[in-house]
Design a protein around this motif. Structure first.
Motif, PDB file in Angstrom:
ATOM      1  N   LEU A  40      86.908 114.688   1.474  1.00 41.34           N
ATOM      2  CA  LEU A  40      87.990 114.256   0.588  1.00 41.34           C
ATOM      3  C   LEU A  40      88.307 115.325  -0.457  1.00 41.34           C
ATOM      4  O   LEU A  40      89.473 115.544  -0.807  1.00 41.34           O
ATOM      5  N   SER A  47      91.957 117.392  -1.134  1.00 42.78           N
ATOM      6  CA  SER A  47      92.591 117.015  -2.395  1.00 42.78           C
ATOM      7  C   SER A  47      93.459 118.135  -2.937  1.00 42.78           C
ATOM      8  O   SER A  47      93.375 119.296  -2.507  1.00 42.78           O
ATOM      9  N   LEU A  95      90.838 104.409   2.999  1.00 41.40           N
ATOM     10  CA  LEU A  95      90.278 105.290   1.972  1.00 41.40           C
ATOM     11  C   LEU A  95      91.215 106.445   1.645  1.00 41.40           C
ATOM     12  O   LEU A  95      91.386 106.807   0.476  1.00 41.40           O
ATOM     13  N   THR A 130      92.591 106.806  -2.372  1.00 41.47           N
ATOM     14  CA  THR A 130      91.623 107.667  -3.060  1.00 41.47           C
ATOM     15  C   THR A 130      91.908 107.793  -4.547  1.00 41.47           C
ATOM     16  O   THR A 130      91.051 108.266  -5.299  1.00 41.47           O
TER      17      THR A 130
END
Length: 655
Positions: A519, A523, A578, A582
């Motif tokens: 993640l 990002s 998810l 996030t």
């Protein structure tokens, strides 16, 4: 009393007097007429300067020749000194005695009548030159108001005059464009204010939504639907994404949002006509036959779709009416999306005052940034010329397929898209609803196999996916073939497979350390998020635990067997959810990965929609079968396509 001799003289001279009197009257009349025409003679020059187009030396020479032709025709031009006195008398030139007077008169008339403001510095430079010219002793006595001299000087400097005039036109044009641009910007602000007021007004539904009973999903669904419709295109797009994965939502809310996948409020006839006038300068009824501007076939967040007919010439040279689909974009969509972002940010910022919790602020900021990234992918859909390019690319690829098709594009502008009409294709729900019993189940499973084959071909062969393949963008023929529409954007898989694979594995096995790294890499601020990695791992562990996703360690198979199909389904759902949520972790996912998640969610929702009413075990069994047999089916499809082309070439050769 006159004596007889005097009377005799008067009688003798009377005819001469009459003749002279008539000559004077005629001369005065002619003089008056020609004097009146002098200002009119400047009109060709003024007209040449009035438009915004550059002038040429030939054009300037012609207009000056016309001007001086009128001056030459004036009866007082026979004697220059007499002409000077008369022009002074009638105040047509300043009361001075040299050739400069007439030239000043001519230049002054041109400058005063010019629509272009001539800078004073240019005029002063001209007179400085002329004073030096007239100071030459050789010219004394030769240029006392001679029009030929004036014309000669002007002709010599025509190239310079043309250059100066064109430069002045450029300056004027730039000023006009600047003023027009300012006017357009001001009008944009006015329109933005109207949009923003409507959107902020729609946000008022949040308060009653929060005041409802948490378990009263029916009331909540009605409130959400009203807010989405009133807010406009941005919320409708978000509602479509949410509805594509209805398993995450209560049934009542999912049912309300599902409407936005099928249809939304249509464009008004005035909006449709305005789009055609903007693109073609014509009304749709001037281009097509039976174009009902008030009866769209379908409407979405981006625009409305119409079924109409167009005159075409067939292979036999005969004219016939061909049904076509015409998609028309709504006006000002870019501003709708921008103002939507602003309205959401204003809502999130203002929420600090009615919920002033310190822990809430990072969440709100992350949510605001995530909405911006989410919107960025939608903005790709706003230009139909880009959409046509994507659709044509996939239409070429579909020519090699047997189970999926893409309509051909005939014409495209930024707001109008004309494409092929498929007369026997309907929506997934309608196609399934029209069948019953065993025939319905067989159709569903065949449709599911075709859909999954299509996805696998797009993913593994072309590395490019439809960006929003929810059920509303899939049409189905009676033999379960797919017709994919609405190609506003796609997701490129190049360079993403490694992260996506590791991400899915991390969620399935609930490896929070590995999942946090995935993640963070996806990002918008990887360095900042890496500094708070421990906090992200902790939040991920809490999230997975709340969704009943337990870590898989050494007892992977026993755990999966114990959880069964519901557990596997829950893990897959979590992997999709998810990435979209996030912001709860304070992470903002990049737009390309976010819309990859959106694309997967839409496709998963459409796939499950196909198997509606069938056991989950049937869907999983068909999925495994389709994945295993994909290479074989792909090879057979390519072989069949090659044989068809070979037969076509042989037929062309024989004919």
């Amino acid at each position: 009393m006159p004596n007889k001799d005097q009377e005799k003289v008067i009688q003798i001279n009377l005819p001469v007097l009459r003749e002279r009197t008539g000559s004077v009257i005629r001369g005065v009349s002619n003089f008056t007429t020609m004097t009146i025409r002098i200002p009119q003679a400047f009109w060709p020059v003024a007209k040449l300067l009035a438009n915004n187009e550059h002038i040429t030396r030939d054009q300037l020479a012609l207009s000056l020749d016309q001007l001086f032709a009128s001056l030459y025709e004036h009866p007082l031009n026979e004697q220059s000194r007499a002409l000077t006195r008369v022009l002074r008398k009638y105040k047509l030139i300043p009361n001075e005695d040299t050739t400069e007077n007439l030239i000043r008169f001519v230049v002054g008339q041109v400058v005063n009548r010019s629509p272009i403001e001539v800078p004073e510095s240019i005029v002063n430079e001209f007179w400085s030159f002329f004073h030096e010219l007239l100071s030459a002793p050789e010219l004394k006595g030769l240029i006392e108001l001679n029009l030929e001299i004036v014309r000669l000087v002007l002709r010599t400097y025509e190239p310079l005059i043309v250059e100066l005039v064109n430069r002045l036109k450029d300056i004027r044009q730039a000023n006009q464009e600047g003023l027009s641009d300012m006017g357009r910007k001001v009008s944009v602000l006015r329109r933005d204010l109207v949009i923003l007021r409507r959107q902020i007004k729609a946000i008022r539904y949040i308060k009653p939504f929060l005041q409802t009973d948490p378990k009263d999903f029916s009331t909540q669904a009605q409130i959400v639907a009203k807010m989405v419709r009133e807010f406009g295109p941005l919320f409708i797009k978000m509602a479509q994404v949410a509805a594509a994965n209805a398993d995450f939502l209560p049934d009542e809310i999912a049912s309300e949002l599902e409407v936005f996948q099928q249809d939304v409020d249509p464009m008004t006839p005035e909006e449709v006509n305005e789009a055609f006038l903007d693109c073609f300068g014509k009304l749709p009824t001037d281009i097509y036959f039976q174009f009902a501007v008030d009866k769209p076939l379908k409407s979405g967040s981006i625009g409305s779709v119409y079924l109409t007919k167009k005159a075409v010439i067939d292979d036999d040279g005969l004219e016939r009416l061909q049904p076509v689909i015409v998609k028309v974009a709504r006006h000002n969509l870019e501003r709708e999306f921008q103002m939507g972002n602003l309205a959401i940010e204003l809502m999130l910022v203002s929420s600090q005052f009615w919920a002033p919790h310190s822990k809430l602020l990072p969440f709100l900021h992350a949510l605001s940034d995530q909405v911006k990234e989410f919107t960025r992918g939608f903005e790709q859909e706003l230009n139909f010329e880009d959409e046509a390019m994507i659709q044509r690319r996939f239409a070429r690829r579909a020519s090699q397929a047997q189970v999926w098709h893409v309509p051909d594009v005939y014409l495209a502008t930024n707001r109008i898209l004309e494409m092929e009409y498929v007369d026997d294709a309907v929506s997934i729900k309608q196609a399934i609803r029209d069948l019953q019993g065993r025939q319905r189940r067989k159709f569903q499973r065949t449709l599911g196999e075709n859909f999954l084959y299509t996805l696998l071909e797009h993913i593994f062969i072309y590395n490019e996916l439809h960006g929003d393949l929810h059920p509303g963008n899939i049409m189905v023929s009676p033999d379960a073939e797919l017709h994919l529409i609405d190609w506003g954007n796609t997701v490129n898989m190049q360079g993403k497979w490694g992260l996506v694979r590791d991400y899915l594995i991390s969620v399935l096995v609930a490896d929070t350390d590995r999942l946090a790294d995935m993640l963070i890499d996806m990002s918008t601020l990887p360095d900042q998020n890496r500094a708070r990695r421990d906090q992200i791992v902790e939040r991920l562990s809490e999230t997975l635990k709340r969704r009943e996703v337990a870590p898989l360690t050494n007892d992977v198979l026993p755990t999966l067997w114990r959880e069964g199909l519901p557990g596997l389904h829950r893990r897959m759902q979590t992997s999709m959810q998810l990435m979209s949520n996030t912001y709860q972790l304070g992470i903002v996912i990049r737009s390309d990965y976010l819309h990859l998640s959106r694309s997967f969610v839409a496709m998963a929702g459409a796939y499950m929609n196909i198997y509606d009413g069938l056991p989950t075990s049937v869907m999983l069994r068909d999925t495994l079968k389709s994945v295993v047999l994909f290479p074989i089916n792909l090879g057979l499809t390519r072989l069949s396509h090659g044989l068809d082309r070979l037969r076509g070439n042989e037929l062309d050769y024989l004919t």
